[in-house]
Write an enzyme that holds these catalytic residues in place. Structure first.
Site, PDB file in Angstrom:
ATOM      1  N   HIS A 278      64.612 -33.297  84.586  1.00  0.00           N
ATOM      2  CA  HIS A 278      63.504 -33.185  83.635  1.00  0.00           C
ATOM      3  C   HIS A 278      62.448 -32.224  84.159  1.00  0.00           C
ATOM      4  O   HIS A 278      62.476 -31.844  85.331  1.00  0.00           O
ATOM      5  CB  HIS A 278      62.877 -34.570  83.414  1.00  0.00           C
ATOM      6  CG  HIS A 278      62.218 -35.084  84.635  1.00  0.00           C
ATOM      7  ND1 HIS A 278      62.832 -35.927  85.532  1.00  0.00           N
ATOM      8  CD2 HIS A 278      60.998 -34.819  85.163  1.00  0.00           C
ATOM      9  CE1 HIS A 278      62.018 -36.156  86.529  1.00  0.00           C
ATOM     10  NE2 HIS A 278      60.898 -35.504  86.339  1.00  0.00           N
TER      11      HIS A 278
ATOM     12  N   SER B  86      58.455 -32.322  84.585  1.00  0.00           N
ATOM     13  CA  SER B  86      57.275 -33.195  84.494  1.00  0.00           C
ATOM     14  C   SER B  86      56.135 -32.451  83.805  1.00  0.00           C
ATOM     15  O   SER B  86      55.876 -31.274  84.091  1.00  0.00           O
ATOM     16  CB  SER B  86      56.800 -33.606  85.891  1.00  0.00           C
ATOM     17  OG  SER B  86      57.747 -34.428  86.504  1.00  0.00           O
TER      18      SER B  86
ATOM     19  N   TYR C 101      48.513 -30.917  87.602  1.00  0.00           N
ATOM     20  CA  TYR C 101      48.105 -29.847  88.530  1.00  0.00           C
ATOM     21  C   TYR C 101      47.354 -28.756  87.766  1.00  0.00           C
ATOM     22  O   TYR C 101      47.750 -28.383  86.665  1.00  0.00           O
ATOM     23  CB  TYR C 101      49.335 -29.216  89.172  1.00  0.00           C
ATOM     24  CG  TYR C 101      50.010 -30.097  90.183  1.00  0.00           C
ATOM     25  CD1 TYR C 101      49.695 -30.017  91.531  1.00  0.00           C
ATOM     26  CD2 TYR C 101      50.963 -31.025  89.783  1.00  0.00           C
ATOM     27  CE1 TYR C 101      50.317 -30.838  92.458  1.00  0.00           C
ATOM     28  CE2 TYR C 101      51.589 -31.848  90.709  1.00  0.00           C
ATOM     29  CZ  TYR C 101      51.259 -31.746  92.039  1.00  0.00           C
ATOM     30  OH  TYR C 101      51.869 -32.559  92.948  1.00  0.00           O
TER      31      TYR C 101
ATOM     32  N   SER D  44      53.495 -25.688  88.588  1.00  0.00           N
ATOM     33  CA  SER D  44      54.723 -24.914  88.734  1.00  0.00           C
ATOM     34  C   SER D  44      55.780 -25.764  88.038  1.00  0.00           C
ATOM     35  O   SER D  44      56.281 -26.735  88.604  1.00  0.00           O
ATOM     36  CB  SER D  44      55.028 -24.733  90.225  1.00  0.00           C
ATOM     37  OG  SER D  44      56.365 -24.375  90.402  1.00  0.00           O
ATOM     38  N   PHE D  45      56.077 -25.425  86.779  1.00  0.00           N
ATOM     39  CA  PHE D  45      57.031 -26.245  86.013  1.00  0.00           C
ATOM     40  C   PHE D  45      58.417 -26.055  86.598  1.00  0.00           C
ATOM     41  O   PHE D  45      58.846 -24.933  86.869  1.00  0.00           O
ATOM     42  CB  PHE D  45      57.003 -25.836  84.542  1.00  0.00           C
ATOM     43  CG  PHE D  45      55.675 -26.085  83.898  1.00  0.00           C
ATOM     44  CD1 PHE D  45      55.212 -27.379  83.706  1.00  0.00           C
ATOM     45  CD2 PHE D  45      54.871 -25.026  83.507  1.00  0.00           C
ATOM     46  CE1 PHE D  45      53.972 -27.612  83.142  1.00  0.00           C
ATOM     47  CE2 PHE D  45      53.629 -25.252  82.937  1.00  0.00           C
ATOM     48  CZ  PHE D  45      53.179 -26.541  82.757  1.00  0.00           C
ATOM     49  N   HIS D  46      59.113 -27.141  86.766  1.00  0.00           N
ATOM     50  CA  HIS D  46      60.429 -27.051  87.403  1.00  0.00           C
ATOM     51  C   HIS D  46      61.302 -28.242  87.043  1.00  0.00           C
ATOM     52  O   HIS D  46      60.805 -29.278  86.595  1.00  0.00           O
ATOM     53  CB  HIS D  46      60.263 -27.008  88.928  1.00  0.00           C
ATOM     54  CG  HIS D  46      59.635 -28.258  89.472  1.00  0.00           C
ATOM     55  ND1 HIS D  46      58.271 -28.455  89.499  1.00  0.00           N
ATOM     56  CD2 HIS D  46      60.193 -29.388  89.984  1.00  0.00           C
ATOM     57  CE1 HIS D  46      58.016 -29.639  90.014  1.00  0.00           C
ATOM     58  NE2 HIS D  46      59.166 -30.232  90.312  1.00  0.00           N
ATOM     59  N   VAL D  47      62.601 -28.045  87.262  1.00  0.00           N
ATOM     60  CA  VAL D  47      63.568 -29.141  87.166  1.00  0.00           C
ATOM     61  C   VAL D  47      63.957 -29.472  88.595  1.00  0.00           C
ATOM     62  O   VAL D  47      64.564 -28.633  89.277  1.00  0.00           O
ATOM     63  CB  VAL D  47      64.822 -28.696  86.371  1.00  0.00           C
ATOM     64  CG1 VAL D  47      65.849 -29.814  86.334  1.00  0.00           C
ATOM     65  CG2 VAL D  47      64.467 -28.236  84.959  1.00  0.00           C
ATOM     66  N   SER D  48      63.582 -30.646  89.077  1.00  0.00           N
ATOM     67  CA  SER D  48      64.012 -31.035  90.429  1.00  0.00           C
ATOM     68  C   SER D  48      65.517 -31.276  90.407  1.00  0.00           C
ATOM     69  O   SER D  48      66.040 -31.946  89.507  1.00  0.00           O
ATOM     70  CB  SER D  48      63.293 -32.309  90.887  1.00  0.00           C
ATOM     71  OG  SER D  48      61.968 -32.006  91.239  1.00  0.00           O
TER      72      SER D  48
HETATM   73  P1  AMP Z   1      59.092 -33.861  89.802  1.00  0.00           P
HETATM   74  O1  AMP Z   1      60.573 -33.726  89.956  1.00  0.00           O
HETATM   75  O2  AMP Z   1      58.583 -33.271  88.538  1.00  0.00           O
HETATM   76  O3  AMP Z   1      58.620 -35.258  90.071  1.00  0.00           O
HETATM   77  O4  AMP Z   1      58.438 -32.936  90.920  1.00  0.00           O
HETATM   78  C1  AMP Z   1      58.695 -33.130  92.298  1.00  0.00           C
HETATM   79  C2  AMP Z   1      57.409 -33.072  93.073  1.00  0.00           C
HETATM   80  O5  AMP Z   1      56.834 -31.764  93.007  1.00  0.00           O
HETATM   81  C3  AMP Z   1      56.327 -34.034  92.576  1.00  0.00           C
HETATM   82  O6  AMP Z   1      56.121 -35.004  93.561  1.00  0.00           O
HETATM   83  C4  AMP Z   1      55.119 -33.129  92.424  1.00  0.00           C
HETATM   84  O7  AMP Z   1      53.967 -33.778  92.889  1.00  0.00           O
HETATM   85  C5  AMP Z   1      55.470 -31.943  93.302  1.00  0.00           C
HETATM   86  N1  AMP Z   1      54.703 -30.717  93.103  1.00  0.00           N
HETATM   87  C6  AMP Z   1      54.137 -30.075  94.125  1.00  0.00           C
HETATM   88  N2  AMP Z   1      53.459 -28.992  93.687  1.00  0.00           N
HETATM   89  C7  AMP Z   1      53.596 -28.952  92.334  1.00  0.00           C
HETATM   90  C8  AMP Z   1      53.110 -28.068  91.321  1.00  0.00           C
HETATM   91  N3  AMP Z   1      52.344 -27.007  91.581  1.00  0.00           N
HETATM   92  N4  AMP Z   1      53.433 -28.330  90.034  1.00  0.00           N
HETATM   93  C9  AMP Z   1      54.223 -29.387  89.757  1.00  0.00           C
HETATM   94  N5  AMP Z   1      54.709 -30.253  90.670  1.00  0.00           N
HETATM   95  C10 AMP Z   1      54.394 -30.053  91.964  1.00  0.00           C
END
Ligand code: AMP
Length: 214
Positions: free
Chosen positions: A69, A71, A151, A155-159
């Site tokens: 996903h 976040s 934040y 930084s939008f991402h897919v973990s």
């Molecule tokens: P998520 O898989 O979306 O839970 O993201 C994994 C981790 O990335 C979370 O614990 C966030 O706190 C961390 N994270 C660190 N820096 C950022 C950023 N700039 N934008 C979004 N998430 C971040």
């Protein structure tokens, strides 16, 4: 005076691979967050296995995420009676938002705020502005309940995978370049890393509510 042992327990991180909570679970408190879902094709799993295998050669053992996903909020704590009005507020704010294309193809390393967990994620290269617009609406709904916003420079991402502790240094540099090469050279990786954001979800405890985009 002392917490009721029946109404509290310490969080079991093994039950929810994605986050270690920095709070105790309490009855009436609902860990909640907003996100967009990425439903990967089967071959995406194969690509991820190759990435994890390549990381292992650098001595880094990663565990694959159970779901994927993007976040759009931090994890915040709702009281139970906030759930309905929060989701309603969000529905109203997002009612005219159209579905949009996301491409998540740039590997990046993330660490949670508590620095207890490191994540390898695919950062979004297409769709960033639309995600920013949605976060600005989510933030407004969160502010109505005096909750922490996302934040400032997300930084939008897919973990994709995670490991315990702060493992930023060994993952970055040469290792990350090699892992990125695995992604770039994987057959059809450009197709596997693109998807449409069709719905926004809000998860409160074990309840999941969807807000469809048009
Ligand atoms: P998520 O898989 O979306 O839970 O993201 C994994 C981790 O990335 C979370 O614990 C966030 O706190 C961390 N994270 C660190 N820096 C950022 C950023 N700039 N934008 C979004 N998430 C971040």
């Amino acid at each position: 005076m002392f917490p009721d042992p029946d109404s509290q327990h310490f969080d079991d991180a093994s039950k929810h691979g994605r986050r270690v909570r920095n709070f105790r679970h309490e009855r009436g408190n609902w860990a909640s967050y907003v996100y967009a879902v990425f439903h990967p094709q089967e071959e995406f799993g194969e690509m991820l296995e190759e990435v994890i295998y390549a990381a292992r050669k650098h001595g880094i053992v990663l565990t694959k995420m159970e779901e994927f996903h993007i976040s759009l909020s931090q994890t915040v704590i709702f009281r139970h009676h906030w759930i309905k009005p929060f989701v309603q507020s969000l529905r109203e704010r997002l009612c005219s938002v159209n579905r949009f294309l996301c491409v998540a193809d740039q590997l990046k390393v993330y660490v949670n705020k508590e620095k207890t967990r490191t994540f390898l994620g695919l950062e979004v290269s297409t769709g960033h502005q639309q995600l920013l617009d949605i976060v600005s609406e989510v933030d407004k709904s969160l502010q109505e309940f005096n909750l922490e916003t996302f934040y400032e420079n997300p930084s939008f991402h897919v973990s994709l995978a995670w490991c315990v502790g702060e493992v930023t240094k060994p993952l970055q540099g040469t290792c990350l370049l090699e892992l990125q090469k695995v992604v770039d050279e994987f057959e059809d990786s450009d197709v596997l890393t693109r998807f449409y954001a069709d719905d926004i979800f809000c998860k409160c405890g074990n309840k999941i509510m969807s807000i469809p985009l048009h």
